[in-house]
Scaffold this motif. Structure first.
Motif, short mmCIF file in Angstrom:
data_model
loop_
_atom_site.label_atom_id
_atom_site.label_comp_id
_atom_site.label_asym_id
_atom_site.label_seq_id
_atom_site.Cartn_x
_atom_site.Cartn_y
_atom_site.Cartn_z
N GLU A 4 -18.34 -9.58 7.95
CA GLU A 4 -17.17 -8.68 7.99
C GLU A 4 -16.27 -8.96 9.19
O GLU A 4 -15.04 -8.82 9.10
N GLU A 8 -12.34 -9.59 9.11
CA GLU A 8 -11.42 -8.74 9.89
C GLU A 8 -10.52 -9.62 10.76
O GLU A 8 -9.30 -9.41 10.83
N PHE A 11 -7.81 -11.44 8.62
CA PHE A 11 -6.68 -10.63 8.18
C PHE A 11 -5.85 -10.10 9.35
O PHE A 11 -4.69 -9.74 9.16
N GLU A 36 -14.90 -12.63 -2.28
CA GLU A 36 -14.47 -11.52 -1.43
C GLU A 36 -13.08 -11.79 -0.82
O GLU A 36 -12.22 -10.91 -0.81
N PHE A 39 -10.43 -11.47 -3.44
CA PHE A 39 -10.22 -10.04 -3.75
C PHE A 39 -9.35 -9.39 -2.67
O PHE A 39 -8.38 -8.68 -2.95
N LEU A 40 -9.69 -9.66 -1.41
CA LEU A 40 -8.94 -9.05 -0.30
C LEU A 40 -7.51 -9.60 -0.20
O LEU A 40 -6.60 -8.87 0.17
N ASN A 42 -5.75 -10.43 -2.80
CA ASN A 42 -5.04 -9.68 -3.85
C ASN A 42 -4.75 -8.27 -3.37
O ASN A 42 -3.67 -7.72 -3.63
N LEU A 43 -5.70 -7.68 -2.68
CA LEU A 43 -5.51 -6.33 -2.13
C LEU A 43 -4.35 -6.32 -1.12
O LEU A 43 -3.57 -5.36 -1.08
N GLN A 44 -4.26 -7.37 -0.36
CA GLN A 44 -3.16 -7.50 0.60
C GLN A 44 -1.81 -7.48 -0.14
O GLN A 44 -0.88 -6.76 0.25
N LEU A 45 -1.73 -8.23 -1.24
CA LEU A 45 -0.48 -8.27 -2.01
C LEU A 45 -0.17 -6.92 -2.63
O LEU A 45 0.98 -6.47 -2.65
N GLN B 120 -3.99 -8.65 -10.31
CA GLN B 120 -3.28 -7.85 -9.29
C GLN B 120 -2.74 -6.55 -9.89
O GLN B 120 -2.74 -5.51 -9.24
N LEU B 123 -5.68 -4.25 -10.14
CA LEU B 123 -6.05 -3.81 -8.79
C LEU B 123 -5.06 -2.75 -8.31
O LEU B 123 -5.46 -1.73 -7.71
N SER B 141 -5.42 -2.39 7.30
CA SER B 141 -6.33 -3.52 7.56
C SER B 141 -5.83 -4.82 6.96
O SER B 141 -5.80 -5.84 7.63
N PHE B 142 -5.45 -4.77 5.67
CA PHE B 142 -5.21 -6.04 4.98
C PHE B 142 -3.75 -6.43 4.89
O PHE B 142 -3.45 -7.62 4.80
N TYR B 143 -2.84 -5.46 4.90
CA TYR B 143 -1.42 -5.85 4.89
C TYR B 143 -0.85 -5.89 6.30
O TYR B 143 -0.27 -6.87 6.72
N GLY B 145 -2.57 -5.96 8.98
CA GLY B 145 -3.40 -6.85 9.80
C GLY B 145 -3.89 -6.25 11.10
O GLY B 145 -4.08 -6.95 12.09
N LYS B 167 -13.58 2.12 5.99
CA LYS B 167 -12.98 0.99 5.27
C LYS B 167 -13.97 0.45 4.24
O LYS B 167 -13.60 0.18 3.09
#
Lengths: 75, 183
Positions: A4, A8, A11, A36, A39-40, A42-45, B120, B123, B141-143, B145, B167
């Motif tokens: 993890e 972290e 990202f 993973e 997936f993350l 895609n989650l970011q987008l 997507q 999701l 966290s993911f966008y 950062g 999270k």
């Protein structure tokens, strides 16, 4: 086992050179890790799209306030 | 680049963002008129330019820009105007002269948005079913950062461990929702 901390750091763009190499190696060789990360990503987008939608609404509010002001000036 | 403007976009300072939006709006619409862009399209392009400049603020790219906020905004706008002209050209005869009426602003090229994949879209559907705090946590966290520690400090969580555990819970919930989806 998914690391993890490595994710972290990836990202948050805090990976050192050595960690980046480890990241790339794991991505290429470990199916679970790749799954993973994909997936993350895609989650970011998705979260980016959601944030943009909210910001667009904010801008649309400015527009509607501007058009209201114009209408008031006419009256 | 004026850092206070980049900060306003990054941290969503509504008042300053609104001031910036209103401040350059009329001038941008006059600018796009030189390219014979329809008024409603001008407003849409102006908003898209704002979305892009905000994206550059969030990624940190805006802080490295040497030009002023206005020059950068109009440069992005010019890129979007040219895209719109290409769009117009597919519907009516294209006038190549329109590409050169103004050399005042240098074009800032941006990545054009791609259509989301089926994965997507799915999701996104389940992301929207999460509670607001989970959506925020995953976005930070993911966008955005942010590290767990940064989230804890900036959003008032007790510790980095609390953020990590929340999270992890949010991700688990999201994955379960997708797993249970009748695809």
């Amino acid at each position: 086992m998914i690391n993890e901390t490595l994710l972290e750091k990836f990202f948050s763009k805090h990976l050192s050179e050595a960690e980046l190499l480890e990241f790339k190696k794991r991505y290429d060789t470990e199916a679970d890790f790749k799954q993973e990360v994909d997936f993350l990503n895609n989650l970011q987008l998705v979260s980016e799209t959601e944030e943009e939608t909210k910001f667009k609404t904010q801008l649309a509010t400015y527009e509607s306030e501007l058009s209201k002001k114009k209408k008031c000036a006419i009256l | 680049m004026e850092h206070q403007f980049a900060d306003a976009l990054k941290h969503n300072d509504d008042q300053l963002v609104k001031e910036l939006y209103v401040c350059y709006r009329e001038e941008f619409i006059r600018f796009s008129k030189k390219y014979q862009i329809a008024p409603q399209d001008s407003v849409d392009i102006y908003q898209d330019a704002f979305l892009s400049i905000r994206k550059h603020a969030l990624s940190g790219k805006l802080y490295e820009v040497n030009s002023s906020f206005k020059t950068y905004l109009f440069g992005i706008g010019k890129h979007l105007i040219f895209n719109k002209l290409k769009d117009y050209a597919s519907k009516k005869p294209y006038d190549p002269k329109l590409h050169h009426p103004c050399t005042e602003y240098e074009i800032i090229r941006i990545n054009d948005t791609q259509e989301p994949s089926e994965e997507q879209k799915l999701l996104r559907h389940y992301f929207n079913q999460l509670g607001k705090s989970c959506q925020q946590m995953l976005t930070l966290s993911f966008y955005r950062g942010l590290t767990n520690e940064e989230i804890a400090k900036q959003y008032g969580y007790d510790s980095e461990a609390v953020v990590r555990s929340q999270k992890s819970r949010c991700l688990k919930t999201l994955k379960n929702l997708i797993k249970q989806s009748p695809r």
